[in-house]
Scaffold this motif. Sequence first.
Motif, PDB file in Angstrom:
ATOM      1  N   PRO A   2      88.545  56.211  26.562  1.00 53.65           N
ATOM      2  CA  PRO A   2      88.587  55.254  27.701  1.00 53.65           C
ATOM      3  C   PRO A   2      88.994  53.996  27.232  1.00 53.65           C
ATOM      4  O   PRO A   2      88.712  53.276  26.480  1.00 53.65           O
ATOM      5  CB  PRO A   2      87.386  55.387  28.317  1.00 53.65           C
ATOM      6  CG  PRO A   2      86.309  55.853  27.023  1.00 53.65           C
ATOM      7  CD  PRO A   2      87.301  56.807  26.196  1.00 53.65           C
ATOM      8  N   ALA A   3      89.179  53.115  28.267  1.00 55.31           N
ATOM      9  CA  ALA A   3      89.173  51.706  27.906  1.00 55.31           C
ATOM     10  C   ALA A   3      87.882  51.256  27.655  1.00 55.31           C
ATOM     11  O   ALA A   3      86.630  51.813  27.683  1.00 55.31           O
ATOM     12  CB  ALA A   3      89.483  50.960  29.542  1.00 55.31           C
ATOM     13  N   ASP A   4      87.979  49.990  27.152  1.00 56.70           N
ATOM     14  CA  ASP A   4      86.982  49.330  26.267  1.00 56.70           C
ATOM     15  C   ASP A   4      85.677  49.206  27.127  1.00 56.70           C
ATOM     16  O   ASP A   4      84.617  49.476  26.647  1.00 56.70           O
ATOM     17  CB  ASP A   4      87.118  48.107  25.739  1.00 56.70           C
ATOM     18  CG  ASP A   4      88.262  47.882  24.530  1.00 56.70           C
ATOM     19  OD1 ASP A   4      88.300  49.145  24.025  1.00 56.70           O
ATOM     20  OD2 ASP A   4      88.861  46.971  24.343  1.00 56.70           O
ATOM     21  N   ASN A   5      85.800  48.923  28.426  1.00 59.40           N
ATOM     22  CA  ASN A   5      84.577  48.921  29.105  1.00 59.40           C
ATOM     23  C   ASN A   5      84.360  49.931  30.378  1.00 59.40           C
ATOM     24  O   ASN A   5      83.800  49.523  31.390  1.00 59.40           O
ATOM     25  CB  ASN A   5      84.566  47.350  29.592  1.00 59.40           C
ATOM     26  CG  ASN A   5      85.731  47.265  30.458  1.00 59.40           C
ATOM     27  OD1 ASN A   5      86.772  47.665  30.441  1.00 59.40           O
ATOM     28  ND2 ASN A   5      85.824  45.693  30.780  1.00 59.40           N
ATOM     29  N   ALA A   6      85.196  50.927  30.206  1.00 61.53           N
ATOM     30  CA  ALA A   6      85.041  51.923  31.330  1.00 61.53           C
ATOM     31  C   ALA A   6      84.161  52.783  31.063  1.00 61.53           C
ATOM     32  O   ALA A   6      83.717  52.930  30.102  1.00 61.53           O
ATOM     33  CB  ALA A   6      86.560  52.787  31.194  1.00 61.53           C
ATOM     34  N   PRO A   7      83.574  53.137  32.309  1.00 58.67           N
ATOM     35  CA  PRO A   7      82.342  54.190  32.175  1.00 58.67           C
ATOM     36  C   PRO A   7      82.753  55.350  31.822  1.00 58.67           C
ATOM     37  O   PRO A   7      83.920  55.927  32.191  1.00 58.67           O
ATOM     38  CB  PRO A   7      81.664  54.238  33.562  1.00 58.67           C
ATOM     39  CG  PRO A   7      82.801  53.797  34.575  1.00 58.67           C
ATOM     40  CD  PRO A   7      83.742  52.824  33.618  1.00 58.67           C
ATOM     41  N   VAL A   8      81.935  56.013  31.112  1.00 56.07           N
ATOM     42  CA  VAL A   8      82.205  57.634  30.640  1.00 56.07           C
ATOM     43  C   VAL A   8      81.080  58.503  31.086  1.00 56.07           C
ATOM     44  O   VAL A   8      79.788  58.021  30.619  1.00 56.07           O
ATOM     45  CB  VAL A   8      82.467  57.562  29.188  1.00 56.07           C
ATOM     46  CG1 VAL A   8      82.571  59.115  28.661  1.00 56.07           C
ATOM     47  CG2 VAL A   8      83.738  56.837  28.867  1.00 56.07           C
ATOM     48  N   ASN A   9      81.118  59.239  31.733  1.00 54.16           N
ATOM     49  CA  ASN A   9      80.082  60.297  32.288  1.00 54.16           C
ATOM     50  C   ASN A   9      78.727  59.361  32.541  1.00 54.16           C
ATOM     51  O   ASN A   9      77.645  59.818  32.123  1.00 54.16           O
ATOM     52  CB  ASN A   9      79.841  61.233  30.979  1.00 54.16           C
ATOM     53  CG  ASN A   9      80.831  62.077  30.447  1.00 54.16           C
ATOM     54  OD1 ASN A   9      81.491  62.696  31.222  1.00 54.16           O
ATOM     55  ND2 ASN A   9      80.667  62.366  29.350  1.00 54.16           N
ATOM     56  N   GLY A  10      79.241  58.625  33.542  1.00 59.20           N
ATOM     57  CA  GLY A  10      77.852  57.971  34.180  1.00 59.20           C
ATOM     58  C   GLY A  10      77.298  56.667  33.317  1.00 59.20           C
ATOM     59  O   GLY A  10      76.215  56.315  33.388  1.00 59.20           O
ATOM     60  N   ASN A  11      77.808  56.284  32.075  1.00 56.75           N
ATOM     61  CA  ASN A  11      77.428  55.475  31.131  1.00 56.75           C
ATOM     62  C   ASN A  11      77.410  54.060  31.730  1.00 56.75           C
ATOM     63  O   ASN A  11      77.048  52.986  30.801  1.00 56.75           O
ATOM     64  CB  ASN A  11      78.095  55.486  29.603  1.00 56.75           C
ATOM     65  CG  ASN A  11      77.571  56.910  29.158  1.00 56.75           C
ATOM     66  OD1 ASN A  11      76.284  57.267  29.306  1.00 56.75           O
ATOM     67  ND2 ASN A  11      78.503  57.631  28.737  1.00 56.75           N
ATOM     68  N   LEU A  12      78.022  53.862  32.720  1.00 58.78           N
ATOM     69  CA  LEU A  12      78.049  52.320  33.110  1.00 58.78           C
ATOM     70  C   LEU A  12      76.971  51.378  32.963  1.00 58.78           C
ATOM     71  O   LEU A  12      77.064  50.419  32.778  1.00 58.78           O
ATOM     72  CB  LEU A  12      78.537  52.357  34.618  1.00 58.78           C
ATOM     73  CG  LEU A  12      78.837  51.086  35.249  1.00 58.78           C
ATOM     74  CD1 LEU A  12      80.018  50.261  34.247  1.00 58.78           C
ATOM     75  CD2 LEU A  12      79.535  51.183  36.523  1.00 58.78           C
TER      76      LEU A  12
END
Length: 112
Positions: A2-12
């Motif tokens: 993913p992009a550097d600051n994109a959330p993954v699996n709800g990690n935002l």
Amino acid sequence: MPADNAPVNGNLDDDDYPAFTMGRAADVLGTTPAFLRAVGEADLITPLRSEGGHRRYSRRQLRIAARARELVDRGTPVEAACRIVWLEDQLEDALRQNRDMRRELDERGTDI
């Protein structure tokens, strides 16, 4: 990846999620990758590594590195700045534990 600051699996909302590459972290802090390596070598922060071996930083680590950078910008050597930030963190933890224990004792009606 993913992009550097994109959330993954709800990690935002996860402050510990290693969302930032070294380059992106340096940009966010307005510093250089060498500074990030220096605070890592001083054991202030330990970046996680991607499968390819690249350093990845969390928002919490960036806040810690930003505090060290403030001290360095005021003329403090990197190693000393890292030690100061580490000691500040330890003091904050001790004060929090003290507050928690006092609150618990107050709830029990026990004097110190």
